[in-house]
Design an enzyme around this catalytic site. Sequence first.
Site, PDB file in Angstrom:
ATOM      1  N   ASN A 164      -9.924   9.186  -2.942  1.00 13.41           N
ATOM      2  CA  ASN A 164     -10.239   8.807  -1.553  1.00 13.41           C
ATOM      3  C   ASN A 164     -10.133  10.046  -0.661  1.00 13.41           C
ATOM      4  O   ASN A 164      -9.524  11.040  -1.037  1.00 13.41           O
ATOM      5  CB  ASN A 164      -9.339   7.664  -1.061  1.00 13.41           C
ATOM      6  CG  ASN A 164      -7.907   8.104  -0.822  1.00 13.41           C
ATOM      7  OD1 ASN A 164      -7.623   8.872   0.095  1.00 13.41           O
ATOM      8  ND2 ASN A 164      -6.986   7.627  -1.657  1.00 13.41           N
ATOM      9  N   CYS A 209     -13.174  -0.927  -2.862  1.00 11.95           N
ATOM     10  CA  CYS A 209     -12.186  -0.819  -3.946  1.00 11.95           C
ATOM     11  C   CYS A 209     -12.788  -0.598  -5.328  1.00 11.95           C
ATOM     12  O   CYS A 209     -12.292   0.218  -6.101  1.00 11.95           O
ATOM     13  CB  CYS A 209     -11.255  -2.032  -3.943  1.00 11.95           C
ATOM     14  SG  CYS A 209     -12.055  -3.604  -4.332  1.00 11.95           S
ATOM     15  N   ASP A 226       0.057  -6.571   1.764  1.00 15.72           N
ATOM     16  CA  ASP A 226       1.284  -6.886   2.503  1.00 15.72           C
ATOM     17  C   ASP A 226       1.704  -5.646   3.286  1.00 15.72           C
ATOM     18  O   ASP A 226       2.294  -4.725   2.740  1.00 15.72           O
ATOM     19  CB  ASP A 226       2.364  -7.315   1.499  1.00 15.72           C
ATOM     20  CG  ASP A 226       3.688  -7.645   2.153  1.00 15.72           C
ATOM     21  OD1 ASP A 226       3.695  -7.922   3.366  1.00 15.72           O
ATOM     22  OD2 ASP A 226       4.707  -7.637   1.445  1.00 15.72           O
ATOM     23  N   ASP A 247      -1.280  -8.826   7.883  1.00 13.65           N
ATOM     24  CA  ASP A 247      -1.450  -8.920   6.437  1.00 13.65           C
ATOM     25  C   ASP A 247      -2.828  -9.495   6.129  1.00 13.65           C
ATOM     26  O   ASP A 247      -3.493 -10.051   7.000  1.00 13.65           O
ATOM     27  CB  ASP A 247      -0.389  -9.856   5.833  1.00 13.65           C
ATOM     28  CG  ASP A 247       1.025  -9.326   6.007  1.00 13.65           C
ATOM     29  OD1 ASP A 247       1.178  -8.110   6.178  1.00 13.65           O
ATOM     30  OD2 ASP A 247       1.963 -10.147   5.976  1.00 13.65           O
ATOM     31  N   HIS A 254      -9.405  -7.569  -5.437  1.00 14.88           N
ATOM     32  CA  HIS A 254      -9.140  -6.140  -5.259  1.00 14.88           C
ATOM     33  C   HIS A 254      -9.172  -5.510  -6.643  1.00 14.88           C
ATOM     34  O   HIS A 254      -8.760  -6.127  -7.629  1.00 14.88           O
ATOM     35  CB  HIS A 254      -7.791  -5.910  -4.578  1.00 14.88           C
ATOM     36  CG  HIS A 254      -7.471  -4.463  -4.373  1.00 14.88           C
ATOM     37  ND1 HIS A 254      -8.377  -3.569  -3.862  1.00 14.88           N
ATOM     38  CD2 HIS A 254      -6.346  -3.731  -4.655  1.00 14.88           C
ATOM     39  CE1 HIS A 254      -7.833  -2.358  -3.810  1.00 14.88           C
ATOM     40  NE2 HIS A 254      -6.610  -2.436  -4.291  1.00 14.88           N
ATOM     41  N   ASP A 290      -4.024   3.155  -8.037  1.00 22.38           N
ATOM     42  CA  ASP A 290      -4.975   2.581  -7.073  1.00 22.38           C
ATOM     43  C   ASP A 290      -5.386   3.674  -6.086  1.00 22.38           C
ATOM     44  O   ASP A 290      -4.569   4.168  -5.318  1.00 22.38           O
ATOM     45  CB  ASP A 290      -4.311   1.408  -6.340  1.00 22.38           C
ATOM     46  CG  ASP A 290      -5.301   0.587  -5.531  1.00 22.38           C
ATOM     47  OD1 ASP A 290      -6.448   1.053  -5.350  1.00 22.38           O
ATOM     48  OD2 ASP A 290      -4.929  -0.511  -5.083  1.00 22.38           O
ATOM     49  N   ASN A 293       2.084 -11.143  -6.236  1.00 22.98           N
ATOM     50  CA  ASN A 293       3.162 -12.136  -6.153  1.00 22.98           C
ATOM     51  C   ASN A 293       3.471 -12.683  -4.767  1.00 22.98           C
ATOM     52  O   ASN A 293       4.261 -13.616  -4.640  1.00 22.98           O
ATOM     53  CB  ASN A 293       4.472 -11.525  -6.678  1.00 22.98           C
ATOM     54  CG  ASN A 293       4.548 -11.538  -8.184  1.00 22.98           C
ATOM     55  OD1 ASN A 293       4.542 -12.587  -8.801  1.00 22.98           O
ATOM     56  ND2 ASN A 293       4.594 -10.357  -8.785  1.00 22.98           N
ATOM     57  N   THR A 348       0.528 -21.960  -1.174  1.00 17.54           N
ATOM     58  CA  THR A 348       1.248 -20.685  -1.021  1.00 17.54           C
ATOM     59  C   THR A 348       1.161 -19.836  -2.279  1.00 17.54           C
ATOM     60  O   THR A 348       1.441 -18.644  -2.256  1.00 17.54           O
ATOM     61  CB  THR A 348       2.741 -20.924  -0.699  1.00 17.54           C
ATOM     62  OG1 THR A 348       3.325 -21.666  -1.780  1.00 17.54           O
ATOM     63  CG2 THR A 348       2.915 -21.685   0.593  1.00 17.54           C
ATOM     64  N   GLU A 381       9.761 -16.910 -13.542  1.00 17.65           N
ATOM     65  CA  GLU A 381       8.978 -16.328 -12.448  1.00 17.65           C
ATOM     66  C   GLU A 381       9.757 -16.364 -11.145  1.00 17.65           C
ATOM     67  O   GLU A 381       9.769 -15.398 -10.380  1.00 17.65           O
ATOM     68  CB  GLU A 381       7.646 -17.093 -12.310  1.00 17.65           C
ATOM     69  CG  GLU A 381       6.686 -16.521 -11.286  1.00 17.65           C
ATOM     70  CD  GLU A 381       6.698 -17.271  -9.955  1.00 17.65           C
ATOM     71  OE1 GLU A 381       6.191 -16.712  -8.961  1.00 17.65           O
ATOM     72  OE2 GLU A 381       7.218 -18.403  -9.915  1.00 17.65           O
TER      73      GLU A 381
END
Length: 706
Positions: A226, A274, A303, A327, A333, A356, A396, A417, A450
């Site tokens: 980038n 992306c 986030d 956000d 992505h 990334d 997550n 959610t 999890e």
Amino acid sequence: MAGIRVTEVDWQSLKNGVAHHTQEYPCPELVVRRGHTFTLVLELSRPLEDQETIIFTVETGPQASKDRHTKAVFQISELEVGKTWAAVKEAETENTVTVSISSPPNAVIGRYLMSTRVSSRRKQNDRKLGEFVLLFNPWCPEDDVFLASEEERQEYVLNDSGIIFRGVEKHIQAQGWNYGQFEEDILNICLSILDRSPLYQDDPAIDVSCRHDPIYVTRAISAMVNSNNDRGVVQGQWQGKYGGGTSPLHWRGSVAILHKWFKGRFKPVKYGQCWVFAGVMCTVLRCLGIATRVVSNFNSAHDTDRNLSVDKYVDSFGRTLEDLTEDSMWNFHVWNESWFARQDLGPSYNGWQVLDATPQEESEGVFRCGPASVTAIREGDVHLAHDGPFVFAEVNADYVTWLWHEDESRERVYSDTKKIGRCISTKAVGSDSRVDITSFYKYPEGSRKERQVYRKAVRKLFSVEASGRRSRVRRAGGRGLWREDLLEPATKPSITGKFKMLEPPMLGHDLRLALCLANLTSRAQRVRVNLSGATILYTRRPVAEILHESHTVRLGPEEEKKIPITIAYSQYKEDLTEDKKILLAAMCFVTKGEKLLVEKDITLEDVITIKVLGPAMVGVAVVVKVTVVNPLLETVEDCMLMVEGSGLLQGQLSIDVPSLEPQERASVQFNITPSKSGPRQLQVDLVSPYFPDIKGFVIIHVATAK
């Protein structure tokens, strides 16, 4: 006795290329991989005497030195010596010596200069033999980038084309991408990317000496792909306006981008998103010898404040309030994974590492991300280098919706959610199918393990002490959220809602769907439904509103009802972006003050088919037939086919398409002459000023000429 010197060198390019899996590089100089031997044949001005031997010097970068491991001096010996630069005599005739050169498995990678002199009584100057390029070696067990599976090495190092998955979670689409790491000048360009890095500009000698380490190299490439902090390769643009450059969706591979950057004297290429950053980074890392793949995460969180929550503020029609919502959750992505050992973290974290190059957040003052161990992400070890919290949140974070009232109060609205981090996908080894790798990133959603990992990550992220002191996170506009608020679910309403397509959503056609509502109780309920719809970018940023209506529905006990919705093509055609995406929202207000938000992301579908008419063979022309359909209810002109494929044709081919009547199906034929054997990807895009590009690809298996 007359002085002796090396008069000529045979670099044995074909033999060494096959042995080192580098025969596809079209460079004039020899390309080899570290940790494995390569062979040279030296012609001498006279035979060597017993006490004479040949001394080699190899050096890379400016101010090369033995201390920095950027220079080595070694002489021919009878036996191979350890894991250092060494030369062993393989054969000798009257005036020639065949020498086997070995490099350490942790040698600095890059372009080396080799010179020689013969040790004798007379003082000699070194004679420059020429340059060679040394790469990382996934075939060498002692190299940090070693990958045990030959099938995976063929896919992740040597395959020069691939598939990038885009779209939405419920409708994942495959897009071909030409990595082209073996195309003309690409290796040279990839090495020059390292030399354009601010790390090199600040201290070239130190920077080059660090290029033995895949952690260092991949982190540097992540920043350089980038253009945010440097004259990197690609400039990002997410506003839907691409004046003065190329739309991200018009690129079909990395080669044209890298050539443009290099020929334009390192001016950033406009524009990327992306998948473009990930495609280019995959090319560069495969070219340098690091096993790399492209990974797509659907419903990917961005986030901004590291609180593991994507907080979305909406109005009474479910429309995102852009000025309040910092956000975001992107439809998808795309990033990279590269395979190498983590000497800095320990063997538990070896393997796939997230990288990334999309400039989203700064890491140590620079727009880059990774390498972050995939194992560390799955286990919630977000404190480990590099950028664990950001990547953990991408897969997550909780998706939390807030209804924003005119008096500036807010109210939690029930919504899904757990929708973030779905269908994490990559191309299968040796085939075009999609492999779901979500389980590599996290344990099954809602499982006990999890939840344990999530709480562990929250603890590490918020550094909450045993006393239970609460951590406050500052939000936009000075609002604050307590950590406990983030984990507190909204009240589950007594109705359910779901959008359902009544027919496939085709580009150029009206959209027909229904909002299906169901009463979960044994009492009648009245529901007020505010519907909105907007064309969006793949980041879910709204472009223009195309639907705005309200309904009141009476639901009897346990009754289901459908609200039919039609969006005419004329309503969305002017504002549809090249992403071909529409977001629908229904804010449902139920008796007793319950609220439910239902959302649906739609990607409009299109049609293009590609057929190869006959067997494909190196050096023999073969006919390709492409069938396209005008998706519109109007005549279109000035359409073109844009064709690209490494090993199938030189550069890009553009072919005019005749005028197409409304919804007309038409075929176009053209010839290609393959130059390389094996599976080859041919990409064909239908480009029109009237509708977004329609993209297709096919894998052609090319046989060697008989």
